[in-house]
Motif scaffolding. Structure first.
Motif, PDB file in Angstrom:
ATOM      1  N   ILE A   1       6.026   5.092   1.089  1.00 18.38           N
ATOM      2  CA  ILE A   1       5.482   6.690   0.867  1.00 18.38           C
ATOM      3  C   ILE A   1       6.471   7.364  -0.151  1.00 18.38           C
ATOM      4  CG2 ILE A   1       6.935   7.587   2.946  1.00 18.38           C
ATOM      5  CD1 ILE A   1       4.243   9.414   3.211  1.00 18.38           C
ATOM      6  N   SER A   2       5.984   7.941  -1.045  1.00 11.03           N
ATOM      7  CA  SER A   2       6.955   8.699  -2.001  1.00 11.03           C
ATOM      8  C   SER A   2       6.784  10.275  -1.705  1.00 11.03           C
ATOM      9  CB  SER A   2       6.301   8.434  -3.402  1.00 11.03           C
ATOM     10  OG  SER A   2       6.440   7.143  -3.895  1.00 11.03           O
ATOM     11  N   PHE A   3       7.840  10.817  -1.507  1.00 14.99           N
ATOM     12  CA  PHE A   3       8.165  12.191  -1.444  1.00 14.99           C
ATOM     13  C   PHE A   3       8.310  12.981  -2.620  1.00 14.99           C
ATOM     14  CE2 PHE A   3       8.793  10.878   3.200  1.00 14.99           C
ATOM     15  CZ  PHE A   3       7.726  11.240   3.841  1.00 14.99           C
ATOM     16  N   GLY A   4       7.344  13.916  -3.126  1.00 10.21           N
ATOM     17  CA  GLY A   4       7.827  14.745  -4.375  1.00 10.21           C
ATOM     18  C   GLY A   4       8.931  15.754  -3.728  1.00 10.21           C
TER      19      GLY A   4
ATOM     20  N   LEU B   1       0.751  -1.031  -0.197  1.00 13.99           N
ATOM     21  CA  LEU B   1      -0.095  -0.122   0.028  1.00 13.99           C
ATOM     22  C   LEU B   1       0.901   1.177   0.028  1.00 13.99           C
ATOM     23  CD1 LEU B   1      -2.530  -1.016   2.817  1.00 13.99           C
ATOM     24  CD2 LEU B   1      -2.404  -1.509   0.199  1.00 13.99           C
ATOM     25  N   SER B   2       0.830   2.157  -0.964  1.00 14.62           N
ATOM     26  CA  SER B   2       1.795   3.486  -1.260  1.00 14.62           C
ATOM     27  C   SER B   2       1.110   4.489  -1.419  1.00 14.62           C
ATOM     28  CB  SER B   2       2.560   2.835  -2.325  1.00 14.62           C
ATOM     29  OG  SER B   2       2.102   2.597  -3.591  1.00 14.62           O
ATOM     30  N   ILE B   3       1.420   5.555  -1.200  1.00 16.68           N
ATOM     31  CA  ILE B   3       1.015   6.787  -1.052  1.00 16.68           C
ATOM     32  C   ILE B   3       2.040   8.037  -1.556  1.00 16.68           C
ATOM     33  CG2 ILE B   3       1.062   7.289   1.352  1.00 16.68           C
ATOM     34  CD1 ILE B   3      -1.418   8.715   1.295  1.00 16.68           C
ATOM     35  N   GLU B   4       1.551   8.927  -2.556  1.00 19.99           N
ATOM     36  CA  GLU B   4       2.333   9.935  -2.667  1.00 19.99           C
ATOM     37  C   GLU B   4       2.229  11.052  -1.876  1.00 19.99           C
ATOM     38  OE1 GLU B   4       1.076  10.976  -6.959  1.00 19.99           O
ATOM     39  OE2 GLU B   4       1.745   8.745  -7.581  1.00 19.99           O
ATOM     40  N   ALA B   5       3.033  11.799  -1.410  1.00 17.47           N
ATOM     41  CA  ALA B   5       2.888  12.781  -0.331  1.00 17.47           C
ATOM     42  C   ALA B   5       3.673  13.949  -0.448  1.00 17.47           C
ATOM     43  CB  ALA B   5       3.407  12.168   1.104  1.00 17.47           C
TER      44      ALA B   5
END
Ligand code: SF4
Length: 454
Positions: free
Chosen positions: A172-175, A147-151
């Motif tokens: 989690i992916s940080f922009g 389960l992954s989320i862009e943040a």
């Protein structure tokens, strides 16, 4: 001249020869080929064909809202500061999920879920919890589901990170894009290294098993020196994965990009040098170069999947978990189910209207022919494994050698006895190679629709 060590230098002549516009091939056929004759009825039939709940699915949810618009943005994003606007979107997402499940069936085995946007972490903790429940009530997440989320780091708090972990998010992916203040000013997105460092530390403290950072090369005011500093700072943060995308400047399609001063954009040679430097520095720091534009620690599942020939690519980029079907919800979301692609209405009003009338919000799609499927597998294989067995292509060996002759002459690939193999230099041009397998490209006015390949 830039010293990029083991990474081959690309000569100006080579760059000029292959500097063209082309698809990123997160799907084949690419979105411009899809059309409106693929209706909501066709998508409903595809969902029903995927009904066997033992066949795993992946989910994608699009959360379009952001606090403010970044000038380089290539996403389908809207801005709001009103929590009730997000609540209303979640109401409609629930309606859409009910429509999807009425055809697909409930409690499908689910191996992957990704939330993108927009800015999914614009949601309050209560809204995040509600959004998660919308899915958990309708799908069965396997014990190893990713389960992954862009943040957006500017909106992250330690409490939010703990709340996401409690829901089950593992990655989690940080922009980040670029850490140089001058570049950040040019793209309308200010965030300091201290802030990014703090959120990375907090994410680790909260127990995220996977920490991703997204960077962009080709942004205005980027120089080799500024980007080298950004890369050095990112390496110090030690993320598990880094995505380093090329900036796609398409102001005709994304009017807000007109606020970017084109005179400040790097030229083709600098753009290529920025990416070459990223490849060199990240690999020198121990990262494995994945496919086109990703980097992962050798122990990361993505690097292990590439080593084992199990790497997969879909609309979410490179992934380790090939699900049989991808179900996308939210405005503009894309689904890949039962041999067909479907895209949702990209405009909020039209998406909402369709859902309220009790119909799936499909705006376009495409049912893959046998030839499409064979080319799709070949392009996927090339982009994941950097080689192509001749028997994976719907062309004779002679046709392959003719079509790829210029790449071979330029040292970008070799014709081996049963396959073509991409060389170290050729790796920078795999989008150009994939274009040779695309049966639709000549009719698509590529220069207007796609970003630069290198
Ligand atoms: S935060 Fe991301 S999605 Fe939102 S405007 Fe900026 S780049 Fe676009």
């Amino acid at each position: 001249m830039l010293n990029i060590g083991a990474v081959p230098m690309l000569s100006p002549e080579l760059l000029t020869r292959y500097d063209t516009a082309g698809p990123r091939y997160t799907s084949y056929p690419t979105v411009p080929v899809w059309n409106a004759s693929f209706t909501d009825d066709a998508y409903a039939a595809a969902l029903r064909a995927a009904k066997d709940t033992r066949t795993p699915v992946a989910l994608y949810a699009h959360f379009p809202y952001c606090a403010m618009k970044c000038l380089y943005c290539g996403c389908n994003a809207l801005t709001t500061s009103r929590p009730e606007t997000v609540d209303r979107y979640l109401d409609d997402l629930e309606r859409e999920l009910d429509l999807v499940v009425s055809h697909l069936g409930q409690y499908h085995s689910t191996v992957q879920m990704h939330w993108g946007g927009g800015t999914p972490n614009l949601l309050s903790e209560q809204q995040l919890s509600r959004a998660f429940t919308l899915f958990a009530d309708r799908f069965h997440f396997t014990s190893n589901a990713e389960l992954s989320i862009e943040a957006d780091p500017r909106l992250v708090s330690p409490e939010q990170l703990y709340a996401l972990r409690a829901l089950g998010f593992t990655r989690i992916s940080f922009g980040v894009q670029d850490l140089d203040a001058n570049v950040q000013e040019a793209i309308g997105r200010m965030q300091s290294i201290e802030l990014v460092r703090d959120v990375c530390t907090s994410a680790r403290d909260a127990g995220f098993a996977g920490l991703n950072v997204d960077l962009i090369y080709g942004l205005p005011r980027q120089t080799l020196d500024t980007f080298a500093k950004t890369i050095e700072q990112i390496i110090e943060l030690n993320p598990d994965r880094i995505a380093c995308f090329g900036y796609a400047h398409l102001p005709a399609q994304r009017p807000h990009q007109r606020l970017i001063d084109e005179a400040e954009l790097p030229d083709g040679a600098l753009r290529a040098a920025l990416f070459q430097m990223a490849v060199h520095e990240f690999t020198r720091a121990g990262y494995v170069w994945i496919g086109l534009d990703h980097f992962a620690r050798a122990s990361d599942p993505l690097a292990r999947a590439q080593a084992a020939g199990r790497l997969h690519r879909n609309f979410m980029g490179y992934t380790t978990m090939p699900a049989s079907h991808l179900v996308g919800v939210g405005m503009s979301a894309i689904s890949d189910t039962a041999g067909s692609f479907a895209q949702n209405e990209p405009a909020l009003g039209a998406w909402r209207e369709r859902i309220h009338s009790g119909r799936l919000p499909t705006v376009r799609g495409h049912t893959l022919s046998d030839d499409d499927q064979q080319r799709q597998r070949a392009i996927l294989h090339l982009m994941c494994n950097l080689e192509l067995p001749y028997d994976a292509v719907p062309l004779s060996r002679d046709q392959v050698e003719t079509r790829f002759a210029r790449f071979e002459a330029d040292g970008l690939l070799r014709f081996d006895h049963d396959r073509l193999s991409v060389t170290a230099t050729g790796r920078f041009f795999i989008r150009n190679m994939a274009m040779e397998l695309d049966a639709y490209l000549p009719s698509q006015q590529a220069a207007q629709r796609f970003s630069r390949t290198v």
